[in-house]
Design a protein around this motif. Structure first.
Motif, PDB file in Angstrom:
ATOM      1  N   ILE A   7     -16.554 -47.067 -40.713  1.00 35.36           N
ATOM      2  CA  ILE A   7     -15.537 -46.645 -41.481  1.00 35.36           C
ATOM      3  C   ILE A   7     -15.062 -48.689 -41.920  1.00 35.36           C
ATOM      4  N   PHE A   8     -15.565 -49.128 -41.370  1.00 35.97           N
ATOM      5  CA  PHE A   8     -15.210 -50.744 -42.187  1.00 35.97           C
ATOM      6  C   PHE A   8     -15.286 -51.326 -42.805  1.00 35.97           C
ATOM      7  N   GLN A   9     -15.560 -51.506 -43.674  1.00 31.67           N
ATOM      8  CA  GLN A   9     -15.616 -52.815 -44.953  1.00 31.67           C
ATOM      9  C   GLN A   9     -15.436 -54.172 -44.595  1.00 31.67           C
ATOM     10  N   SER A  10     -16.283 -55.118 -43.692  1.00 33.69           N
ATOM     11  CA  SER A  10     -15.521 -56.581 -43.168  1.00 33.69           C
ATOM     12  C   SER A  10     -16.927 -57.318 -42.850  1.00 33.69           C
ATOM     13  N   ASP A  11     -16.651 -58.636 -43.286  1.00 30.96           N
ATOM     14  CA  ASP A  11     -17.481 -59.649 -43.467  1.00 30.96           C
ATOM     15  C   ASP A  11     -17.809 -59.429 -41.688  1.00 30.96           C
ATOM     16  N   CYS A  12     -17.193 -59.594 -40.746  1.00 32.50           N
ATOM     17  CA  CYS A  12     -17.177 -59.540 -39.787  1.00 32.50           C
ATOM     18  C   CYS A  12     -18.443 -58.459 -39.084  1.00 32.50           C
ATOM     19  N   TYR A  13     -18.310 -57.093 -39.384  1.00 36.34           N
ATOM     20  CA  TYR A  13     -19.554 -56.549 -38.995  1.00 36.34           C
ATOM     21  C   TYR A  13     -20.194 -56.251 -39.645  1.00 36.34           C
ATOM     22  N   ASN A  14     -21.550 -56.727 -39.456  1.00 37.72           N
ATOM     23  CA  ASN A  14     -22.805 -56.606 -40.927  1.00 37.72           C
ATOM     24  C   ASN A  14     -23.560 -55.140 -39.913  1.00 37.72           C
ATOM     25  N   ASN A  15     -24.539 -55.137 -39.357  1.00 40.55           N
ATOM     26  CA  ASN A  15     -25.185 -54.250 -38.709  1.00 40.55           C
ATOM     27  C   ASN A  15     -25.043 -54.184 -36.988  1.00 40.55           C
ATOM     28  N   TYR A  16     -24.324 -52.763 -37.618  1.00 45.36           N
ATOM     29  CA  TYR A  16     -23.383 -52.562 -36.485  1.00 45.36           C
ATOM     30  C   TYR A  16     -23.417 -51.024 -36.410  1.00 45.36           C
ATOM     31  N   GLN A  17     -23.260 -50.145 -35.224  1.00 43.00           N
ATOM     32  CA  GLN A  17     -22.986 -49.590 -34.794  1.00 43.00           C
ATOM     33  C   GLN A  17     -21.320 -49.061 -34.354  1.00 43.00           C
ATOM     34  N   VAL A  18     -20.658 -47.774 -34.597  1.00 38.53           N
ATOM     35  CA  VAL A  18     -19.525 -47.636 -34.276  1.00 38.53           C
ATOM     36  C   VAL A  18     -19.797 -46.327 -33.430  1.00 38.53           C
ATOM     37  N   TYR A  19     -18.823 -46.728 -31.889  1.00 36.61           N
ATOM     38  CA  TYR A  19     -19.408 -45.322 -31.192  1.00 36.61           C
ATOM     39  C   TYR A  19     -17.380 -44.795 -31.005  1.00 36.61           C
ATOM     40  N   GLU A  20     -17.106 -44.284 -31.138  1.00 35.84           N
ATOM     41  CA  GLU A  20     -15.703 -43.466 -30.860  1.00 35.84           C
ATOM     42  C   GLU A  20     -15.431 -42.580 -29.883  1.00 35.84           C
ATOM     43  N   SER A  21     -14.354 -42.778 -29.217  1.00 47.77           N
ATOM     44  CA  SER A  21     -14.207 -42.139 -27.825  1.00 47.77           C
ATOM     45  C   SER A  21     -12.182 -41.198 -27.952  1.00 47.77           C
ATOM     46  N   SER A  22     -12.241 -40.131 -27.792  1.00 43.91           N
ATOM     47  CA  SER A  22     -10.299 -39.658 -27.637  1.00 43.91           C
ATOM     48  C   SER A  22      -9.835 -39.286 -26.882  1.00 43.91           C
ATOM     49  N   LEU A  23      -9.043 -39.302 -26.384  1.00 44.84           N
ATOM     50  CA  LEU A  23      -8.286 -38.689 -25.315  1.00 44.84           C
ATOM     51  C   LEU A  23      -6.934 -38.328 -26.469  1.00 44.84           C
ATOM     52  N   ASN A  58     -15.542 -65.557 -33.136  1.00 48.82           N
ATOM     53  CA  ASN A  58     -16.313 -65.417 -34.127  1.00 48.82           C
ATOM     54  C   ASN A  58     -17.382 -66.213 -33.617  1.00 48.82           C
ATOM     55  N   ARG A  59     -17.393 -67.759 -32.649  1.00 52.08           N
ATOM     56  CA  ARG A  59     -18.417 -68.544 -33.151  1.00 52.08           C
ATOM     57  C   ARG A  59     -19.453 -67.906 -31.386  1.00 52.08           C
ATOM     58  N   ILE A  60     -18.453 -67.168 -30.251  1.00 48.46           N
ATOM     59  CA  ILE A  60     -19.568 -66.481 -29.678  1.00 48.46           C
ATOM     60  C   ILE A  60     -20.302 -65.302 -29.931  1.00 48.46           C
ATOM     61  N   LYS A  61     -19.979 -64.584 -31.110  1.00 49.58           N
ATOM     62  CA  LYS A  61     -20.655 -63.025 -31.545  1.00 49.58           C
ATOM     63  C   LYS A  61     -21.439 -63.816 -31.970  1.00 49.58           C
ATOM     64  N   GLU A  62     -21.630 -65.318 -32.422  1.00 43.60           N
ATOM     65  CA  GLU A  62     -22.613 -65.624 -33.467  1.00 43.60           C
ATOM     66  C   GLU A  62     -24.167 -66.639 -32.718  1.00 43.60           C
ATOM     67  N   LYS A  63     -23.601 -66.881 -31.631  1.00 40.52           N
ATOM     68  CA  LYS A  63     -23.891 -67.241 -30.263  1.00 40.52           C
ATOM     69  C   LYS A  63     -24.991 -66.224 -29.973  1.00 40.52           C
ATOM     70  N   ILE A  64     -23.939 -65.876 -29.052  1.00 38.35           N
ATOM     71  CA  ILE A  64     -24.532 -64.240 -28.510  1.00 38.35           C
ATOM     72  C   ILE A  64     -25.725 -63.413 -29.247  1.00 38.35           C
ATOM     73  N   LEU A  65     -25.572 -63.625 -29.926  1.00 36.08           N
ATOM     74  CA  LEU A  65     -26.694 -62.548 -31.497  1.00 36.08           C
ATOM     75  C   LEU A  65     -27.962 -63.149 -31.677  1.00 36.08           C
ATOM     76  N   ASP A  66     -27.291 -64.360 -31.478  1.00 37.28           N
ATOM     77  CA  ASP A  66     -28.833 -65.172 -31.253  1.00 37.28           C
ATOM     78  C   ASP A  66     -29.548 -65.985 -29.855  1.00 37.28           C
ATOM     79  N   SER A  67     -28.919 -64.883 -29.422  1.00 37.81           N
ATOM     80  CA  SER A  67     -29.682 -65.371 -27.570  1.00 37.81           C
ATOM     81  C   SER A  67     -29.571 -64.345 -27.161  1.00 37.81           C
ATOM     82  N   ASP A  68     -30.131 -62.789 -27.756  1.00 37.01           N
ATOM     83  CA  ASP A  68     -31.089 -62.051 -27.264  1.00 37.01           C
ATOM     84  C   ASP A  68     -30.013 -61.136 -26.781  1.00 37.01           C
TER      85      ASP A  68
END
Length: 286
Positions: A7-23, A58-68
């Protein structure tokens, strides 16, 4: 934890799955991105809010996703994409009186202050403690996902490093933890700037335990072999929370233990309260 539609529209999150838990209806979410079958980085932002607002993330995520690697991203309880307009939970208002109905905490930004959870008390489930409101949902989400990976790393900054410290101690399947400017044993809280929120110092947990317990727990796997890695990283002149001299005293204590897999790192003359993303990526050999 359960999957739900993004439900989040953001340039930061592209191809993602969202997990939700509540208490008690308090929802917390984790964003999972990537296509790795082997490696996972779990990331916790601190009190600043949405991880996407920080260049180092954002730098961590970019490198992480390029590194398996996949990356599973969290905001803190009540911050960023976990902020809620209204939260409610049962409370104890004094030793004799317990509200039967939920406590409603309204705008503005009610969940931004963690001190409100100190009021939590459920007379039907008295063993559930206030920290459960913060920890149970990310714990559940991580355990839902973690079995899909061979190698799991967790990191976080400030309040997110508090999550990193606690959850790496509680989840033995996490192989490596890197906590940036997040915790110190309570004995070392000699500087007023190191006095934290409810979860950090005022929970009744700290009447019986200290952060040392979680540092050492984070070294042992589920077979009680001490083969996990735990790093605690600080800025010497941190502008926020943990700085010299207390971090130096702490480092001296840990260095004398001479453990190969428990390390304290201090960046000399550094003021910024952030993650050194290049250092993290280098130590992960990425």
């Amino acid at each position: 934890a359960k999957m739900f539609q993004a439900i989040f529209q953001s340039d930061c999150y592209n191809n993602y799955q969202v997990y939700e838990s509540s208490l008690y209806g308090i929802k917390q979410r984790g964003f999972l991105e990537g296509n790795s079958s082997n490696n996972l980085l779990i990331y916790f932002q601190g009190h600043g809010g949405n991880p996407c607002d920080f260049s180092y993330y954002n730098r961590i995520k970019e490198k992480i996703l390029d590194s398996d690697y996949d990356i599973l991203t969290f905001s803190m309880f009540g911050r960023g994409f976990n902020q809620m307009d209204t939260i409610s939970f049962p409370i104890k208002v004094n030793r004799e009186s317990i509200y039967d109905n939920n406590y409603i905490f309204n705008k503005p930004n009610p969940s931004g202050s963690h001190d409100i959870i100190r009021l939590f008390y459920d007379k039907e489930n008295p063993n559930i403690k206030p920290l459960s409101l913060m920890l149970s949902s990310p714990y559940t989400i991580i355990n839902e996902i973690i079995g899909n990976y061979e190698n799991v790393v967790i990191t976080g900054i400030s309040g997110g490093a508090w999550y990193t410290t606690i959850l790496s101690g509680l989840i033995p399947e996490i192989d490596e933890s890197y906590s940036f400017n997040g915790t110190l044993p309570l004995l070392f809280g000699i500087d007023n700037n190191s006095v934290g929120d409810f979860e950090y110092v005022y929970s009744t947990l700290w009447n019986e335990r200290d952060y040392y317990d979680f540092y050492f727990l984070s070294l042992f796997n589920k077979n009680n072999l001490m083969n996990r890695i735990s790093y605690h990283i600080y800025s010497e002149l941190d502008e926020c929370c943990f700085s010299s001299p207390e971090v130096i005293y702490f480092k001296n204590v840990i260095d004398k233990l001479n453990f190969n897999n428990l390390k304290v790192v201090i960046f000399e003359n550094k003021v910024e309260h952030n993650i050194d993303d290049q250092w993290l990526l280098n130590i992960l050999d990425l």
